[in-house]
Scaffold this motif. Structure first.
Motif, PDB file in Angstrom:
ATOM      1  N   PHE A   1     -35.817  36.880  39.586  1.00  0.00           N
ATOM      2  CA  PHE A   1     -36.523  35.637  39.907  1.00  0.00           C
ATOM      3  C   PHE A   1     -35.577  34.583  40.483  1.00  0.00           C
ATOM      4  O   PHE A   1     -35.991  33.757  41.296  1.00  0.00           O
ATOM      5  CB  PHE A   1     -37.240  35.122  38.660  1.00  0.00           C
ATOM      6  CG  PHE A   1     -38.331  36.034  38.207  1.00  0.00           C
ATOM      7  CD1 PHE A   1     -39.582  35.977  38.807  1.00  0.00           C
ATOM      8  CD2 PHE A   1     -38.119  36.965  37.212  1.00  0.00           C
ATOM      9  CE1 PHE A   1     -40.596  36.824  38.406  1.00  0.00           C
ATOM     10  CE2 PHE A   1     -39.123  37.815  36.804  1.00  0.00           C
ATOM     11  CZ  PHE A   1     -40.364  37.754  37.405  1.00  0.00           C
ATOM     12  N   PHE A   2     -34.321  34.615  40.082  1.00  0.00           N
ATOM     13  CA  PHE A   2     -33.342  33.678  40.633  1.00  0.00           C
ATOM     14  C   PHE A   2     -33.160  33.915  42.123  1.00  0.00           C
ATOM     15  O   PHE A   2     -33.274  32.984  42.941  1.00  0.00           O
ATOM     16  CB  PHE A   2     -32.020  33.846  39.886  1.00  0.00           C
ATOM     17  CG  PHE A   2     -30.930  32.915  40.331  1.00  0.00           C
ATOM     18  CD1 PHE A   2     -31.027  31.552  40.089  1.00  0.00           C
ATOM     19  CD2 PHE A   2     -29.808  33.398  40.980  1.00  0.00           C
ATOM     20  CE1 PHE A   2     -30.021  30.689  40.501  1.00  0.00           C
ATOM     21  CE2 PHE A   2     -28.797  32.544  41.391  1.00  0.00           C
ATOM     22  CZ  PHE A   2     -28.906  31.187  41.150  1.00  0.00           C
ATOM     23  N   LEU A   3     -32.904  35.175  42.503  1.00  0.00           N
ATOM     24  CA  LEU A   3     -32.691  35.475  43.917  1.00  0.00           C
ATOM     25  C   LEU A   3     -33.980  35.334  44.724  1.00  0.00           C
ATOM     26  O   LEU A   3     -33.957  34.888  45.877  1.00  0.00           O
ATOM     27  CB  LEU A   3     -32.133  36.896  44.073  1.00  0.00           C
ATOM     28  CG  LEU A   3     -30.731  37.128  43.503  1.00  0.00           C
ATOM     29  CD1 LEU A   3     -30.314  38.573  43.693  1.00  0.00           C
ATOM     30  CD2 LEU A   3     -29.717  36.197  44.157  1.00  0.00           C
TER      31      LEU A   3
ATOM     32  N   LEU B   1     -37.421  33.776  32.999  1.00  0.00           N
ATOM     33  CA  LEU B   1     -37.705  32.344  32.851  1.00  0.00           C
ATOM     34  C   LEU B   1     -36.465  31.500  33.128  1.00  0.00           C
ATOM     35  O   LEU B   1     -36.541  30.451  33.786  1.00  0.00           O
ATOM     36  CB  LEU B   1     -38.229  32.068  31.435  1.00  0.00           C
ATOM     37  CG  LEU B   1     -39.638  32.563  31.134  1.00  0.00           C
ATOM     38  CD1 LEU B   1     -39.951  32.397  29.659  1.00  0.00           C
ATOM     39  CD2 LEU B   1     -40.669  31.821  31.984  1.00  0.00           C
ATOM     40  N   VAL B   2     -35.316  31.961  32.627  1.00  0.00           N
ATOM     41  CA  VAL B   2     -34.073  31.224  32.892  1.00  0.00           C
ATOM     42  C   VAL B   2     -33.770  31.215  34.388  1.00  0.00           C
ATOM     43  O   VAL B   2     -33.410  30.178  34.963  1.00  0.00           O
ATOM     44  CB  VAL B   2     -32.912  31.848  32.097  1.00  0.00           C
ATOM     45  CG1 VAL B   2     -31.580  31.208  32.486  1.00  0.00           C
ATOM     46  CG2 VAL B   2     -33.140  31.677  30.598  1.00  0.00           C
ATOM     47  N   GLY B   3     -33.910  32.374  35.031  1.00  0.00           N
ATOM     48  CA  GLY B   3     -33.673  32.434  36.470  1.00  0.00           C
ATOM     49  C   GLY B   3     -34.618  31.553  37.243  1.00  0.00           C
ATOM     50  O   GLY B   3     -34.237  30.920  38.242  1.00  0.00           O
ATOM     51  N   LEU B   4     -35.866  31.488  36.789  1.00  0.00           N
ATOM     52  CA  LEU B   4     -36.871  30.644  37.444  1.00  0.00           C
ATOM     53  C   LEU B   4     -36.479  29.170  37.368  1.00  0.00           C
ATOM     54  O   LEU B   4     -36.572  28.424  38.350  1.00  0.00           O
ATOM     55  CB  LEU B   4     -38.215  30.868  36.768  1.00  0.00           C
ATOM     56  CG  LEU B   4     -39.477  30.394  37.485  1.00  0.00           C
ATOM     57  CD1 LEU B   4     -39.688  31.190  38.751  1.00  0.00           C
ATOM     58  CD2 LEU B   4     -40.670  30.556  36.550  1.00  0.00           C
TER      59      LEU B   4
ATOM     60  N   GLY C   1     -26.842  29.023  43.692  1.00  0.00           N
ATOM     61  CA  GLY C   1     -26.326  30.386  43.553  1.00  0.00           C
ATOM     62  C   GLY C   1     -25.137  30.518  42.631  1.00  0.00           C
ATOM     63  O   GLY C   1     -25.244  31.100  41.541  1.00  0.00           O
ATOM     64  N   PRO C   2     -23.957  30.009  42.990  1.00  0.00           N
ATOM     65  CA  PRO C   2     -22.753  30.253  42.186  1.00  0.00           C
ATOM     66  C   PRO C   2     -22.838  29.732  40.761  1.00  0.00           C
ATOM     67  O   PRO C   2     -22.377  30.398  39.823  1.00  0.00           O
ATOM     68  CB  PRO C   2     -21.662  29.509  42.977  1.00  0.00           C
ATOM     69  CG  PRO C   2     -22.178  29.474  44.373  1.00  0.00           C
ATOM     70  CD  PRO C   2     -23.656  29.338  44.256  1.00  0.00           C
ATOM     71  N   GLY C   3     -23.419  28.548  40.564  1.00  0.00           N
ATOM     72  CA  GLY C   3     -23.482  27.991  39.212  1.00  0.00           C
ATOM     73  C   GLY C   3     -24.302  28.852  38.272  1.00  0.00           C
ATOM     74  O   GLY C   3     -23.898  29.126  37.130  1.00  0.00           O
ATOM     75  N   GLY C   4     -25.463  29.305  38.703  1.00  0.00           N
ATOM     76  CA  GLY C   4     -26.299  30.136  37.845  1.00  0.00           C
ATOM     77  C   GLY C   4     -25.658  31.462  37.511  1.00  0.00           C
ATOM     78  O   GLY C   4     -25.708  31.929  36.366  1.00  0.00           O
ATOM     79  N   LEU C   5     -25.020  32.097  38.490  1.00  0.00           N
ATOM     80  CA  LEU C   5     -24.364  33.378  38.238  1.00  0.00           C
ATOM     81  C   LEU C   5     -23.141  33.218  37.344  1.00  0.00           C
ATOM     82  O   LEU C   5     -22.829  34.100  36.542  1.00  0.00           O
ATOM     83  CB  LEU C   5     -23.975  34.019  39.566  1.00  0.00           C
ATOM     84  CG  LEU C   5     -25.149  34.577  40.385  1.00  0.00           C
ATOM     85  CD1 LEU C   5     -24.703  34.931  41.786  1.00  0.00           C
ATOM     86  CD2 LEU C   5     -25.732  35.794  39.683  1.00  0.00           C
TER      87      LEU C   5
END
Length: 497
Positions: A290-292, A414-417, A425-429
């Motif tokens: 969901f993040f990507l 849900l977190v990725g959403l 991008g970089p912060g979430g990964l």
């Protein structure tokens, strides 16, 4: 003039007739060639699925059934994706997807403790349980097809949830019966990998077909096609070999009855470790999906058009799953526990590197490796459960496994959403890499403590055995015959007599 026109008309009619006959012959030849090719492919597939004794034990039929089941699930996924997700604006889609994720998580958390014991109760009718999950999905497809036209979102969500639960119930039953159809020349990891390989190939073939049919006929007709597929598969499931069904135990003590209700605390240390590692991997997988997806929808990856980027990510995930199944088949003689920890370590390294080198190709790479780790880790977990857990409570354990992994995947989604709304991008990964590092570190610490405790216990048993041996030696010495007492010789005559 009229004679010339008549001749021209007859020539045109003759030419049209010949052209029609030629077209019919060509169409017939193409049809025969297609049928012949399909027959050859079918025979080749049957030889592969029934190799190494799999046809004799019933594993081949189970592989074919599960592959077709995966293709049916792909039809549903593509139909619902076109209806629910991508047909909405990005901001509205976030709310719909979050609602869908919550709806899928809550019932699993509530129903999970009961699914496994119910399946264990029906060990003598597992074929019919599997067939029931397939028939019920067919009926749900019919209901969802009727809801597509009016745009009844509530019915679509409820139907999708029912399909998901029934699909997990099928997977639990399929995993529980795997040891009963295992040939002598195939290990559990290899058999699970073979099932996964054919399932992924079938899904990969079904996805473009479903996409084309959805664009041509619409989602409702694709769901109706899925209904027919699942109804036919239900009939095929009933025809599995009878030894798939296990006889119920006539007597079960109170302790055995309590053992049916499996939790994360009473499945044993090896299964618990594998479940926790797979939960972390599944959390990472749900986050990435969901993040990507919403990073692409928001335009953060602008190298290619949105549709092309999503197709590339989906293809990378499919190839990663195939690679994971192939490696599982190759690594059949290696320790499943080690495989699980290695897949978690690979996920950690991939998340960290992708955060540092974030871009389109880094996103494609992380999608591929995450799918690889998820598939390989799950196959190793299945083999551990099938090896460590008895048949009488195996379905209950797999129920707990599926519920835990589903909840982890939903939570990661849900977190990725949420993270996709503020991170490019970089912060979430990077945050996800920290979470994976904590998970791997805690598992290694617990594993080391468990190994030390086991070694101490073994050493204590060795010391007790030595002490028992010494005590036995002393006792043997004490009960041995005493040395003979000295004897006095009586004189033959009395010297004073």
């Amino acid at each position: 003039m009229s004679l010339a026109l008549g001749r021209a008309g007859r020539s045109t009619a003759t030419g049209t007739k010949r052209a029609g006959l030629a077209t019919a012959r060509g169409t017939r030849r193409v049809g025969l060639a297609t049928a012949s090719g399909a027959q050859r492919v079918g025979h080749a597939t049957r030889r592969l699925t029934h190799a190494q004794g799999a046809g004799r034990t019933g594993l081949g039929r189970l592989i074919e059934l599960t592959a077709a089941n995966s293709a049916g699930d792909s039809l549903i996924t593509l139909a619902l994706a076109g209806t629910i997700f991508f047909g909405l604006p990005v901001n509205e889609a976030r709310g719909q997807v979050a609602l869908y994720l919550l709806i899928t998580m809550i019932p699993f958390a509530v129903v999970a403790p009961f699914v496994g014991p119910v399946l264990d109760r029906f060990r003598s009718g597992r074929r019919y349980v599997m067939a029931g999950t397939l028939f019920a999905r067919g009926l749900l497809c019919f209901a969802m097809a009727a809801a597509v036209g009016p745009g009844d979102v509530l019915t679509l969500f409820a139907g999708a949830l029912g399909v998901l639960v029934l699909s997990k119930a099928y997977n639990v039953s399929r995993a529980a019966i795997m040891p009963s159809v295992l040939p002598a020349d195939i290990t559990l990891v290899s058999a699970n990998a073979r099932v996964a390989l054919f399932s992924l190939v079938a899904a990969g073939i079904a996805v473009p077909i479903a996409a084309g049919l959805t664009a041509w006929l619409g989602a409702a007709w694709v769901l109706r096609l899925a209904m027919v597929v699942f109804l036919l598969l239900g009939v095929f499931a009933v025809r599995l070999p009878r030894h798939v069904d296990s006889p119920d135990l006539e007597e079960e003590d109170e302790r055995g009855e309590r053992a049916r209700w499996r939790t994360l605390l009473n499945v044993g240390p090896a299964v618990t470790e594998a479940m926790r590692a797979n939960a972390a991997i599944r959390l990472f997988s749900g986050f990435l999906l969901f993040f990507l997806l919403f990073l692409v929808q928001d335009g953060h990856l602008k190298d290619l058009p949105t549709t092309t980027t999503i197709a590339m990510l989906a293809a990378a995930a499919g190839l990663g799953g195939l690679a994971g199944a192939a490696v599982a088949n190759w690594a059949r003689n290696h320790s499943p526990q080690l495989i699980v920890l290695l897949t978690l370590a690979v996920s950690l390294v991939t998340a960290g590197v992708t955060a540092f080198l974030f871009g389109l190709w880094a996103a494609v790479a992380v999608a591929l490796i995450a799918a690889f780790a998820q598939e390989l880790g799950k196959l190793a977990l299945d083999a551990i459960v099938q090896r460590e857990i008895g048949e009488e409570v195996r379905s209950s354990t797999f129920g707990v496994v599926e519920a835990l992994l589903q909840v982890a995947w939903v939570f990661g989604g849900l977190v990725g959403l949420l993270v996709s709304d503020w991170s490019a991008g970089p912060g979430g990964l990077t945050a996800m890499a920290v979470v994976l590092a904590l998970a791997l570190g805690s598992l290694l610490v617990l594993r080391r403590a468990r190994v030390k405790a086991r070694d101490a216990k073994v050493q204590a048993k060795v010391n007790d055995a030595r002490n028992d041996a010494r005590t036995t030696d002393v006792a043997v010495v004490e009960v041995a015959d005493p040395p003979p007492a000295p004897t006095t010789t009586k004189p033959l005559t009395n010297p004073h007599g």
